[in-house]
Design an enzyme around this catalytic site. Sequence first.
Site, mmCIF file in Angstrom:
data_model
loop_
_atom_site.group_PDB
_atom_site.id
_atom_site.type_symbol
_atom_site.label_atom_id
_atom_site.label_comp_id
_atom_site.label_asym_id
_atom_site.label_seq_id
_atom_site.Cartn_x
_atom_site.Cartn_y
_atom_site.Cartn_z
ATOM 1 N N LYS A 22 21.928 18.308 -64.804
ATOM 2 C CA LYS A 22 22.753 17.227 -64.221
ATOM 3 C C LYS A 22 23.705 16.659 -65.258
ATOM 4 O O LYS A 22 24.905 16.557 -65.032
ATOM 5 C CB LYS A 22 21.838 16.108 -63.693
ATOM 6 C CG LYS A 22 22.566 14.815 -63.387
ATOM 7 C CD LYS A 22 21.657 13.792 -62.746
ATOM 8 C CE LYS A 22 21.211 12.655 -63.618
ATOM 9 N NZ LYS A 22 22.248 11.806 -64.203
ATOM 10 N N ASN A 23 23.164 16.275 -66.407
ATOM 11 C CA ASN A 23 23.993 15.562 -67.383
ATOM 12 C C ASN A 23 25.021 16.460 -68.064
ATOM 13 O O ASN A 23 25.970 15.960 -68.674
ATOM 14 C CB ASN A 23 23.111 14.861 -68.425
ATOM 15 C CG ASN A 23 22.402 13.652 -67.838
ATOM 16 O OD1 ASN A 23 22.641 13.289 -66.692
ATOM 17 N ND2 ASN A 23 21.531 13.043 -68.620
ATOM 18 N N ARG A 92 26.879 6.051 -62.693
ATOM 19 C CA ARG A 92 27.327 5.768 -64.055
ATOM 20 C C ARG A 92 28.189 6.905 -64.610
ATOM 21 O O ARG A 92 29.164 6.682 -65.313
ATOM 22 C CB ARG A 92 26.081 5.572 -64.933
ATOM 23 C CG ARG A 92 26.306 5.534 -66.412
ATOM 24 C CD ARG A 92 26.696 4.162 -66.898
ATOM 25 N NE ARG A 92 26.873 4.147 -68.345
ATOM 26 C CZ ARG A 92 27.230 3.078 -69.020
ATOM 27 N NH1 ARG A 92 27.444 1.947 -68.407
ATOM 28 N NH2 ARG A 92 27.390 3.130 -70.332
ATOM 29 N N CYS A 116 21.908 4.100 -62.795
ATOM 30 C CA CYS A 116 20.548 3.622 -62.613
ATOM 31 C C CYS A 116 20.436 2.167 -63.070
ATOM 32 O O CYS A 116 21.150 1.738 -63.971
ATOM 33 C CB CYS A 116 19.589 4.480 -63.418
ATOM 34 S SG CYS A 116 19.006 5.912 -62.524
ATOM 35 N N ARG A 121 23.871 -1.725 -69.618
ATOM 36 C CA ARG A 121 24.758 -0.576 -69.788
ATOM 37 C C ARG A 121 26.239 -0.956 -69.881
ATOM 38 O O ARG A 121 27.044 -0.619 -69.011
ATOM 39 C CB ARG A 121 24.514 0.437 -68.670
ATOM 40 C CG ARG A 121 23.064 0.836 -68.597
ATOM 41 C CD ARG A 121 22.821 1.962 -67.638
ATOM 42 N NE ARG A 121 22.932 3.254 -68.288
ATOM 43 C CZ ARG A 121 22.539 4.391 -67.734
ATOM 44 N NH1 ARG A 121 22.050 4.401 -66.541
ATOM 45 N NH2 ARG A 121 22.652 5.520 -68.376
ATOM 46 N N PRO A 122 26.624 -1.656 -70.939
ATOM 47 C CA PRO A 122 28.039 -2.002 -71.116
ATOM 48 C C PRO A 122 28.898 -0.772 -71.435
ATOM 49 O O PRO A 122 28.369 0.306 -71.722
ATOM 50 C CB PRO A 122 28.021 -2.960 -72.306
ATOM 51 C CG PRO A 122 26.748 -2.712 -73.014
ATOM 52 C CD PRO A 122 25.783 -2.122 -72.029
ATOM 53 N N ASP A 124 31.688 -1.084 -73.654
ATOM 54 C CA ASP A 124 32.566 -1.507 -74.746
ATOM 55 C C ASP A 124 32.972 -0.368 -75.683
ATOM 56 O O ASP A 124 34.116 -0.279 -76.126
ATOM 57 C CB ASP A 124 31.894 -2.642 -75.544
ATOM 58 C CG ASP A 124 30.501 -2.265 -76.007
ATOM 59 O OD1 ASP A 124 29.712 -1.782 -75.165
ATOM 60 O OD2 ASP A 124 30.196 -2.419 -77.194
ATOM 61 N N ASP A 305 15.105 9.666 -71.044
ATOM 62 C CA ASP A 305 14.961 10.114 -69.654
ATOM 63 C C ASP A 305 13.572 10.692 -69.364
ATOM 64 O O ASP A 305 13.247 10.937 -68.199
ATOM 65 C CB ASP A 305 16.042 11.155 -69.315
ATOM 66 C CG ASP A 305 17.408 10.505 -69.145
ATOM 67 O OD1 ASP A 305 17.475 9.262 -69.082
ATOM 68 O OD2 ASP A 305 18.407 11.245 -69.084
ATOM 69 N N ILE A 327 16.268 2.852 -76.371
ATOM 70 C CA ILE A 327 17.645 3.115 -75.908
ATOM 71 C C ILE A 327 18.080 2.141 -74.813
ATOM 72 O O ILE A 327 19.142 1.537 -74.889
ATOM 73 C CB ILE A 327 17.791 4.565 -75.375
ATOM 74 C CG1 ILE A 327 17.262 5.576 -76.390
ATOM 75 C CG2 ILE A 327 19.241 4.863 -74.997
ATOM 76 C CD1 ILE A 327 18.073 5.729 -77.641
ATOM 77 N N ARG A 398 18.987 12.249 -56.638
ATOM 78 C CA ARG A 398 20.205 12.201 -57.464
ATOM 79 C C ARG A 398 20.163 13.273 -58.549
ATOM 80 O O ARG A 398 21.222 13.735 -58.999
ATOM 81 C CB ARG A 398 20.332 10.839 -58.154
ATOM 82 C CG ARG A 398 20.789 9.702 -57.256
ATOM 83 C CD ARG A 398 21.032 8.453 -58.083
ATOM 84 N NE ARG A 398 21.703 8.816 -59.315
ATOM 85 C CZ ARG A 398 21.566 8.183 -60.474
ATOM 86 N NH1 ARG A 398 20.810 7.118 -60.546
ATOM 87 N NH2 ARG A 398 22.196 8.590 -61.542
HETATM 88 C C1 UD1 Z 1 23.579 9.319 -70.756
HETATM 89 C C2 UD1 Z 1 22.799 10.049 -69.673
HETATM 90 C C3 UD1 Z 1 21.482 9.345 -69.385
HETATM 91 C C4 UD1 Z 1 20.702 9.159 -70.673
HETATM 92 C C5 UD1 Z 1 21.559 8.491 -71.752
HETATM 93 C C6 UD1 Z 1 20.858 8.417 -73.104
HETATM 94 C C7 UD1 Z 1 24.478 11.085 -68.276
HETATM 95 C C8 UD1 Z 1 25.157 11.116 -66.948
HETATM 96 N N1 UD1 Z 1 23.608 10.101 -68.451
HETATM 97 O O1 UD1 Z 1 23.873 8.016 -70.251
HETATM 98 O O2 UD1 Z 1 20.736 10.149 -68.467
HETATM 99 O O3 UD1 Z 1 19.576 8.338 -70.400
HETATM 100 O O4 UD1 Z 1 22.771 9.234 -71.937
HETATM 101 O O5 UD1 Z 1 20.476 9.686 -73.515
HETATM 102 O O6 UD1 Z 1 24.697 11.929 -69.112
HETATM 103 N N2 UD1 Z 1 26.012 1.470 -74.727
HETATM 104 C C9 UD1 Z 1 26.730 0.329 -75.086
HETATM 105 N N3 UD1 Z 1 28.087 0.357 -74.954
HETATM 106 C C10 UD1 Z 1 28.766 1.456 -74.488
HETATM 107 C C11 UD1 Z 1 28.033 2.604 -74.140
HETATM 108 C C12 UD1 Z 1 26.662 2.570 -74.269
HETATM 109 O O7 UD1 Z 1 26.147 -0.662 -75.498
HETATM 110 O O8 UD1 Z 1 29.989 1.397 -74.409
HETATM 111 C C13 UD1 Z 1 24.546 1.455 -74.870
HETATM 112 C C14 UD1 Z 1 23.846 1.626 -73.526
HETATM 113 O O9 UD1 Z 1 23.730 0.387 -72.853
HETATM 114 C C15 UD1 Z 1 22.523 2.190 -73.948
HETATM 115 C C16 UD1 Z 1 22.882 3.079 -75.132
HETATM 116 O O10 UD1 Z 1 24.141 2.594 -75.606
HETATM 117 O O11 UD1 Z 1 21.676 1.155 -74.392
HETATM 118 C C17 UD1 Z 1 22.972 4.544 -74.793
HETATM 119 O O12 UD1 Z 1 23.947 4.749 -73.811
HETATM 120 P P1 UD1 Z 1 24.734 6.137 -73.638
HETATM 121 O O13 UD1 Z 1 24.303 7.111 -74.685
HETATM 122 O O14 UD1 Z 1 26.180 5.826 -73.530
HETATM 123 O O15 UD1 Z 1 24.167 6.636 -72.235
HETATM 124 P P2 UD1 Z 1 24.978 7.133 -70.976
HETATM 125 O O16 UD1 Z 1 26.114 7.988 -71.397
HETATM 126 O O17 UD1 Z 1 25.233 5.977 -70.073
#
Ligand code: UD1
Length: 417
Positions: A22-23, A92, A116, A121-122, A124, A305, A327, A398
Amino acid sequence: MDSILIQGGVALQGKVRIQGSKNASLPILAATLLVRESSFIRNCPRIRDVYSMISLLRSLGCSVNWQENGVYVDSSAVTKGEIGSEAVTGMRSSLCLLGALIGRCGQVVMEYPGGCVIGERPIDMHLSALRQMGVEFCEKEGRLQAAAKKLRGAHIVLPFPSVGATENVLLTAVKAEGDTVLEGAALEPEITALCRYLQCCGASIEGVGTDCLTIRGGSALYGADFEVPADRIVAGTYLFSCIGTGGNILLENAPWEEMTAVLETAEQMGGRLCTSREGLYVQAAARPLAVPCIRTQPYPGFPTDLQSVALAVAAVGDGESMIRETIFENRFRIAEDLRRMGADLKEQGADTMLVSGVEALKGAEVEARELRGGAALVTAGLMARGETKVTGCRYIFRGYENICRDFRELGARVTSA
Ligand code: UD1
């Protein structure tokens, strides 16, 4: 068909083939927007998140056709980067359309992406990285608007290896003028898969598989034929389910090279594992052992995950285990349901769960509230004595093509209702 019924207590036996990831497939589908030709994405999983992504691509003007072994995406007719579908707020991963559409059209209007319900999940890091490449953002009537007069390469340092931010930088940088150096990039195998797809299309990316990527912008991109790798999280779900129920299974095609931390934990829980070209053989002890500490971390650490499913298995482990989530906040949402099934779980602060293994869980009616937690409840039902009903299974669909069929192939008594 939103519920799953499980008659628990059967040791898993047999073999099952692991679906495509999926990812990996979602950002690759988004990346097809960067190519003004047709791409064939093999082994693309038939899951709800992929269907949502495809409906977004169609709403943008892509022509998408499923074949038996994959999906064709032709994005030649896409002209504007405006997406208004409700699917965005529910997914997301639609966030990777931001980078892809900026790369393709120079502008995007979209809802704030959802996903989810696991923490805030910001976004920024995504915004800050793209700003450095010349993208300007504003919010209008609750929607995110982005535009770039000219995309330029930049030297970007991510403060945390965000998977999604790394993907958005890649998708934007291949279309920027000049080189982009991305330091602190995420190392997840799904990033490597996206890089490989882009390389097949003609992009120039160095450092693939490392935390420093150099992307040479502006190469002409062509359609490609690309195979999505197998899903390490689905493989891990079935692996831990076998560890929890006892038994003996083959996970055909499992990407075990990408699962080192997961395999180590499964071995600590008493599993005997054997890897081969066919996949991953698992032989489980009658009862799993407790694990002193499972700590989620960015790749190559233990994946967040798979934290919920490891928690479910630790609940019947022989002794005390500790699970630490580093995480996402809010990822112990299944604790209440596991307690209803007889698990002994004590929260120690917001990120740590102390698990005192009980001999057996008992069947109950429980509710999936997010994707991975939902799958973990199915695992708990497989291990429990008696009948378990998991409601809210739309979340599970999903990410899992057919979790009932897969577990039935492994001898479990599972039906959807
Ligand atoms: C992706 C995966 C998800 C997995 C996650 C971590 C997909 C579709 N989803 O999610 O299944 O659980 O990686 O391996 O591939 N964060 C910030 N600011 C940002 C971006 C992220 O603070 O701009 C924080 C998030 O809130 C979280 C952490 O960084 O606490 C990790 O997020 P991220 O690695 O970006 O996960 P996703 O890409 O959302």
